[in-house]
Design a protein around this motif. Structure first.
Motif, PDB file in Angstrom:
ATOM      1  N   ALA A  67     -56.062 -50.216  27.717  1.00  0.00           N
ATOM      2  CA  ALA A  67     -55.090 -49.343  27.061  1.00  0.00           C
ATOM      3  C   ALA A  67     -54.549 -50.023  25.811  1.00  0.00           C
ATOM      4  O   ALA A  67     -54.333 -51.238  25.786  1.00  0.00           O
ATOM      5  CB  ALA A  67     -53.954 -49.005  28.019  1.00  0.00           C
ATOM      6  N   GLY A  68     -54.308 -49.211  24.777  1.00  0.00           N
ATOM      7  CA  GLY A  68     -53.820 -49.764  23.521  1.00  0.00           C
ATOM      8  C   GLY A  68     -52.368 -50.170  23.546  1.00  0.00           C
ATOM      9  O   GLY A  68     -51.894 -50.835  22.629  1.00  0.00           O
ATOM     10  N   ASP A  69     -51.655 -49.795  24.581  1.00  0.00           N
ATOM     11  CA  ASP A  69     -50.248 -50.186  24.720  1.00  0.00           C
ATOM     12  C   ASP A  69     -49.798 -49.861  26.131  1.00  0.00           C
ATOM     13  O   ASP A  69     -50.472 -49.129  26.862  1.00  0.00           O
ATOM     14  CB  ASP A  69     -49.388 -49.418  23.712  1.00  0.00           C
ATOM     15  CG  ASP A  69     -48.055 -50.117  23.422  1.00  0.00           C
ATOM     16  OD1 ASP A  69     -47.718 -51.087  24.128  1.00  0.00           O
ATOM     17  OD2 ASP A  69     -47.370 -49.687  22.480  1.00  0.00           O
ATOM     18  N   GLN A  70     -48.675 -50.421  26.529  1.00  0.00           N
ATOM     19  CA  GLN A  70     -48.073 -49.994  27.778  1.00  0.00           C
ATOM     20  C   GLN A  70     -47.408 -48.646  27.560  1.00  0.00           C
ATOM     21  O   GLN A  70     -47.202 -48.217  26.425  1.00  0.00           O
ATOM     22  CB  GLN A  70     -47.027 -50.998  28.240  1.00  0.00           C
ATOM     23  CG  GLN A  70     -45.745 -51.000  27.396  1.00  0.00           C
ATOM     24  CD  GLN A  70     -44.711 -51.945  27.962  1.00  0.00           C
ATOM     25  OE1 GLN A  70     -45.009 -53.081  28.257  1.00  0.00           O
ATOM     26  NE2 GLN A  70     -43.470 -51.468  28.076  1.00  0.00           N
ATOM     27  N   GLY A  71     -47.047 -47.962  28.638  1.00  0.00           N
ATOM     28  CA  GLY A  71     -46.307 -46.722  28.465  1.00  0.00           C
ATOM     29  C   GLY A  71     -46.508 -45.751  29.603  1.00  0.00           C
ATOM     30  O   GLY A  71     -47.322 -45.957  30.505  1.00  0.00           O
ATOM     31  N   ILE A  72     -45.715 -44.676  29.549  1.00  0.00           N
ATOM     32  CA  ILE A  72     -45.798 -43.601  30.531  1.00  0.00           C
ATOM     33  C   ILE A  72     -46.091 -42.304  29.792  1.00  0.00           C
ATOM     34  O   ILE A  72     -45.604 -42.076  28.683  1.00  0.00           O
ATOM     35  CB  ILE A  72     -44.502 -43.480  31.358  1.00  0.00           C
ATOM     36  CG1 ILE A  72     -43.280 -43.273  30.444  1.00  0.00           C
ATOM     37  CG2 ILE A  72     -44.309 -44.718  32.218  1.00  0.00           C
ATOM     38  CD1 ILE A  72     -41.978 -43.038  31.188  1.00  0.00           C
ATOM     39  N   MET A  73     -46.922 -41.446  30.392  1.00  0.00           N
ATOM     40  CA  MET A  73     -47.312 -40.180  29.790  1.00  0.00           C
ATOM     41  C   MET A  73     -47.171 -39.062  30.813  1.00  0.00           C
ATOM     42  O   MET A  73     -47.472 -39.261  31.996  1.00  0.00           O
ATOM     43  CB  MET A  73     -48.767 -40.224  29.293  1.00  0.00           C
ATOM     44  CG  MET A  73     -49.015 -41.265  28.221  1.00  0.00           C
ATOM     45  SD  MET A  73     -49.316 -42.888  28.964  1.00  0.00           S
ATOM     46  CE  MET A  73     -48.826 -43.944  27.577  1.00  0.00           C
ATOM     47  N   PHE A  74     -46.725 -37.904  30.361  1.00  0.00           N
ATOM     48  CA  PHE A  74     -46.507 -36.761  31.240  1.00  0.00           C
ATOM     49  C   PHE A  74     -47.329 -35.563  30.781  1.00  0.00           C
ATOM     50  O   PHE A  74     -47.480 -35.321  29.579  1.00  0.00           O
ATOM     51  CB  PHE A  74     -45.028 -36.342  31.230  1.00  0.00           C
ATOM     52  CG  PHE A  74     -44.113 -37.288  31.945  1.00  0.00           C
ATOM     53  CD1 PHE A  74     -43.872 -37.162  33.301  1.00  0.00           C
ATOM     54  CD2 PHE A  74     -43.485 -38.311  31.249  1.00  0.00           C
ATOM     55  CE1 PHE A  74     -43.005 -38.037  33.963  1.00  0.00           C
ATOM     56  CE2 PHE A  74     -42.625 -39.190  31.895  1.00  0.00           C
ATOM     57  CZ  PHE A  74     -42.391 -39.046  33.259  1.00  0.00           C
ATOM     58  N   GLY A  75     -47.832 -34.811  31.761  1.00  0.00           N
ATOM     59  CA  GLY A  75     -48.453 -33.516  31.511  1.00  0.00           C
ATOM     60  C   GLY A  75     -47.787 -32.463  32.363  1.00  0.00           C
ATOM     61  O   GLY A  75     -47.268 -32.753  33.448  1.00  0.00           O
ATOM     62  N   TYR A  76     -47.804 -31.218  31.881  1.00  0.00           N
ATOM     63  CA  TYR A  76     -47.059 -30.157  32.562  1.00  0.00           C
ATOM     64  C   TYR A  76     -47.794 -28.837  32.394  1.00  0.00           C
ATOM     65  O   TYR A  76     -48.486 -28.609  31.385  1.00  0.00           O
ATOM     66  CB  TYR A  76     -45.660 -30.045  31.955  1.00  0.00           C
ATOM     67  CG  TYR A  76     -44.788 -28.963  32.547  1.00  0.00           C
ATOM     68  CD1 TYR A  76     -44.206 -29.103  33.807  1.00  0.00           C
ATOM     69  CD2 TYR A  76     -44.525 -27.802  31.824  1.00  0.00           C
ATOM     70  CE1 TYR A  76     -43.388 -28.114  34.342  1.00  0.00           C
ATOM     71  CE2 TYR A  76     -43.710 -26.808  32.351  1.00  0.00           C
ATOM     72  CZ  TYR A  76     -43.139 -26.966  33.610  1.00  0.00           C
ATOM     73  OH  TYR A  76     -42.337 -25.987  34.132  1.00  0.00           O
ATOM     74  N   ALA A  77     -47.653 -27.966  33.372  1.00  0.00           N
ATOM     75  CA  ALA A  77     -48.138 -26.591  33.270  1.00  0.00           C
ATOM     76  C   ALA A  77     -47.245 -25.695  34.103  1.00  0.00           C
ATOM     77  O   ALA A  77     -46.717 -26.113  35.149  1.00  0.00           O
ATOM     78  CB  ALA A  77     -49.586 -26.480  33.732  1.00  0.00           C
ATOM     79  N   SER A  78     -47.079 -24.461  33.656  1.00  0.00           N
ATOM     80  CA  SER A  78     -46.271 -23.466  34.350  1.00  0.00           C
ATOM     81  C   SER A  78     -46.934 -22.109  34.182  1.00  0.00           C
ATOM     82  O   SER A  78     -47.516 -21.824  33.128  1.00  0.00           O
ATOM     83  CB  SER A  78     -44.857 -23.428  33.765  1.00  0.00           C
ATOM     84  OG  SER A  78     -44.144 -22.280  34.197  1.00  0.00           O
ATOM     85  N   ASP A  79     -46.821 -21.267  35.186  1.00  0.00           N
ATOM     86  CA  ASP A  79     -47.457 -19.953  35.097  1.00  0.00           C
ATOM     87  C   ASP A  79     -46.575 -18.904  34.428  1.00  0.00           C
ATOM     88  O   ASP A  79     -46.803 -17.698  34.575  1.00  0.00           O
ATOM     89  CB  ASP A  79     -47.898 -19.475  36.487  1.00  0.00           C
ATOM     90  CG  ASP A  79     -46.733 -19.194  37.426  1.00  0.00           C
ATOM     91  OD1 ASP A  79     -45.570 -19.450  37.045  1.00  0.00           O
ATOM     92  OD2 ASP A  79     -46.987 -18.709  38.544  1.00  0.00           O
ATOM     93  N   GLU A  80     -45.588 -19.349  33.637  1.00  0.00           N
ATOM     94  CA  GLU A  80     -44.710 -18.400  32.927  1.00  0.00           C
ATOM     95  C   GLU A  80     -45.464 -17.548  31.915  1.00  0.00           C
ATOM     96  O   GLU A  80     -45.061 -16.418  31.622  1.00  0.00           O
ATOM     97  CB  GLU A  80     -43.602 -19.162  32.185  1.00  0.00           C
ATOM     98  CG  GLU A  80     -42.579 -19.816  33.061  1.00  0.00           C
ATOM     99  CD  GLU A  80     -41.564 -20.594  32.224  1.00  0.00           C
ATOM    100  OE1 GLU A  80     -41.208 -20.124  31.123  1.00  0.00           O
ATOM    101  OE2 GLU A  80     -41.139 -21.671  32.668  1.00  0.00           O
ATOM    102  N   THR A  81     -46.517 -18.097  31.303  1.00  0.00           N
ATOM    103  CA  THR A  81     -47.272 -17.390  30.270  1.00  0.00           C
ATOM    104  C   THR A  81     -48.761 -17.502  30.575  1.00  0.00           C
ATOM    105  O   THR A  81     -49.189 -18.380  31.335  1.00  0.00           O
ATOM    106  CB  THR A  81     -47.015 -17.986  28.873  1.00  0.00           C
ATOM    107  OG1 THR A  81     -47.584 -19.302  28.811  1.00  0.00           O
ATOM    108  CG2 THR A  81     -45.526 -18.062  28.565  1.00  0.00           C
ATOM    109  N   PRO A  82     -49.598 -16.657  29.974  1.00  0.00           N
ATOM    110  CA  PRO A  82     -51.052 -16.763  30.177  1.00  0.00           C
ATOM    111  C   PRO A  82     -51.623 -18.116  29.781  1.00  0.00           C
ATOM    112  O   PRO A  82     -52.641 -18.554  30.337  1.00  0.00           O
ATOM    113  CB  PRO A  82     -51.605 -15.641  29.297  1.00  0.00           C
ATOM    114  CG  PRO A  82     -50.506 -14.650  29.208  1.00  0.00           C
ATOM    115  CD  PRO A  82     -49.235 -15.452  29.192  1.00  0.00           C
ATOM    116  N   ASP A  83     -50.976 -18.791  28.816  1.00  0.00           N
ATOM    117  CA  ASP A  83     -51.438 -20.120  28.395  1.00  0.00           C
ATOM    118  C   ASP A  83     -50.888 -21.229  29.284  1.00  0.00           C
ATOM    119  O   ASP A  83     -51.120 -22.411  29.015  1.00  0.00           O
ATOM    120  CB  ASP A  83     -51.027 -20.389  26.944  1.00  0.00           C
ATOM    121  CG  ASP A  83     -51.708 -19.443  25.967  1.00  0.00           C
ATOM    122  OD1 ASP A  83     -52.885 -19.117  26.204  1.00  0.00           O
ATOM    123  OD2 ASP A  83     -51.067 -19.038  24.981  1.00  0.00           O
TER     124      ASP A  83
END
Length: 407
Positions: free
Chosen positions: A127-143
């Protein structure tokens, strides 16, 4: 978990000074990746009145090697920067694509960073650096995105399209939007307030009795018509409050009105505040940087979980240490919306078997070593349509594998 609440997200247009900087930085990433898929880029951009400055560390075959610029490279970089500003639409006295001063302070990547990141012998790429990453999804919209952010982005995209097509020649590039929705049972039921502030041609304002009321009415009515095209009709009610250029005159905008910097709109870039953010910006970074690639893969995994019908909402976190290939942790939160046998604990075991979550594994799975980043730098990195090589983290191709692993 609350089911009834009011929530707000904002977006900014491609002409916002920070977004101008993001687009320039990502254009440099694309330029280098087109020449060398293994290029290393960390490009920061400053924009202000009649000035653009690049800074950062790079390594790219055919462009910058052994401390030397290739013939014509500096000229190509400058042309790339000017073309971005021209495409956005800045040809104003205070910021003109053809006449602004350009300063390039890009230089070679630190050898100490390279030794920890590059693959060598039996050592995988770290990894190029330390760190934390988040991903998210919700069914509020078609996307599968938060509705407040989705609508905020789309209002500004439509205004930009109208400006460039000539349908709204009174609009200028700099703009911001903000959408507040009222939720019942976790579903949006009403737009409580909508704010749009857009740069405009001279005299298209009216405030405290000053300005041209008729011209302002043209701008206001056009913006409201765009809002009505973007938001579902049932959300716009007699209670919806509109604030269209609430401070009045907005003729000086973009980098002439406020300095811009790469990476200052990370909530706009991601989920509008509906999800945690690890703090790292995306634009200007090649995909070996986990700030970018790991944020993309967590969105990919979270979106696939929701698209497969395993939850209505999903948040995923990864963490890394600099120079270390494998993630230190994976965390899944389904927010109490899990379905069809899915649990957080099961998914935490299953997901690393579907995608290798090392920097190289992510890049290879999603095909990130390509010049695909210019299109990400305005109107959000997520909730976009995957087309060809673009936005591969928006694909929903893991559904069958997820269901089989849970069976």
């Amino acid at each position: 978990m609350r089911s009834d609440y009011v929530f707000t997200s904002e977006s900014v247009s491609e002409g916002h000074p920070d977004k101008v900087s993001d687009q320039i930085s990502d254009a440099i990433v694309d330029l280098f990746l087109a020449k060398d898929p293994e290029a290393r880029v960390a490009c920061e951009t400053l924009t202000t009145t009649q000035l653009v400055v690049l800074a950062g560390e790079i390594r790219c075959k055919g462009v910058y090697e052994n401390g030397e610029w290739a013939p014509g490279a500096l000229e190509e970089i400058e042309k790339t920067v000017r073309d971005v500003v021209k495409a956005i639409g800045y040809a104003q006295d205070g910021f003109h694509w053809e006449t602004f001063e350009f300063i390039n302070r890009l230089h070679g990547q630190s050898a100490h960073i390279a030794q920890g990141v590059d693959a060598s012998g039996n050592k995988d790429e770290g990894a190029g650096d330390q760190g934390i990453m988040f991903g998210y999804a919700s069914d509020e919209t078609p996307d599968l995105m938060p509705a407040t952010l989705d609508y905020s982005h789309k209002i500004l995209q439509r205004l930009a399209e109208d400006r460039k097509s000539g349908a709204a020649p009174f609009l200028e590039p700099d703009a911001k939007s903000q959408v507040t929705l009222r939720y019942e049972n976790e579903r949006p039921v009403e737009a409580a307030a909508i704010v749009v502030s857009t740069q405009h041609a001279p005299d298209y304002y009216f405030h405290n009795g000053e300005g041209d009321e008729a011209k302002y009415a043209v701008l206001r009515d056009h913006v409201k018509s765009v809002i009505a095209q973007v938001l579902p009709a049932e959300l716009l009610t007699e209670n919806t409050v509109y604030h269209i250029n609430p401070t009045g005159r907005f003729e000086i905008g973009g980098p002439d009105g406020d300095a811009g910097l790469t990476g200052r709109k990370i909530i706009v870039d991601t989920y509008g505040g509906a999800s945690p953010h690890g703090g790292g910006a995306f634009s200007g970074k090649d995909p070996t940087k986990v700030d970018r690639s790991a944020a993309y893969v967590t969105r990919y995994l979270a979106k696939n979980v929701v698209a497969a019908g395993l939850a209505r909402r999903c948040t995923i976190q990864l963490s890394y240490a600099i120079g270390v290939a494998e993630p230190l942790s994976i965390y899944v939160d389904l927010h109490g919306t899990e379905k069809n046998g899915a649990t957080e604990a099961k998914l935490e075991k299953i997901l690393p078997g579907l995608v290798r979550l090392t920097p190289r594994g992510i890049r290879m799975h999603l095909g990130l070593n390509k010049p695909i980043y210019g299109t990400t730098a305005a109107y959000g990195h997520f909730g976009r349509k995957p087309e060809g090589d673009l936005f591969p983290w928006e694909r929903t191709d893991l559904g069958e594998a997820l269901k089989a692993a849970l069976a």
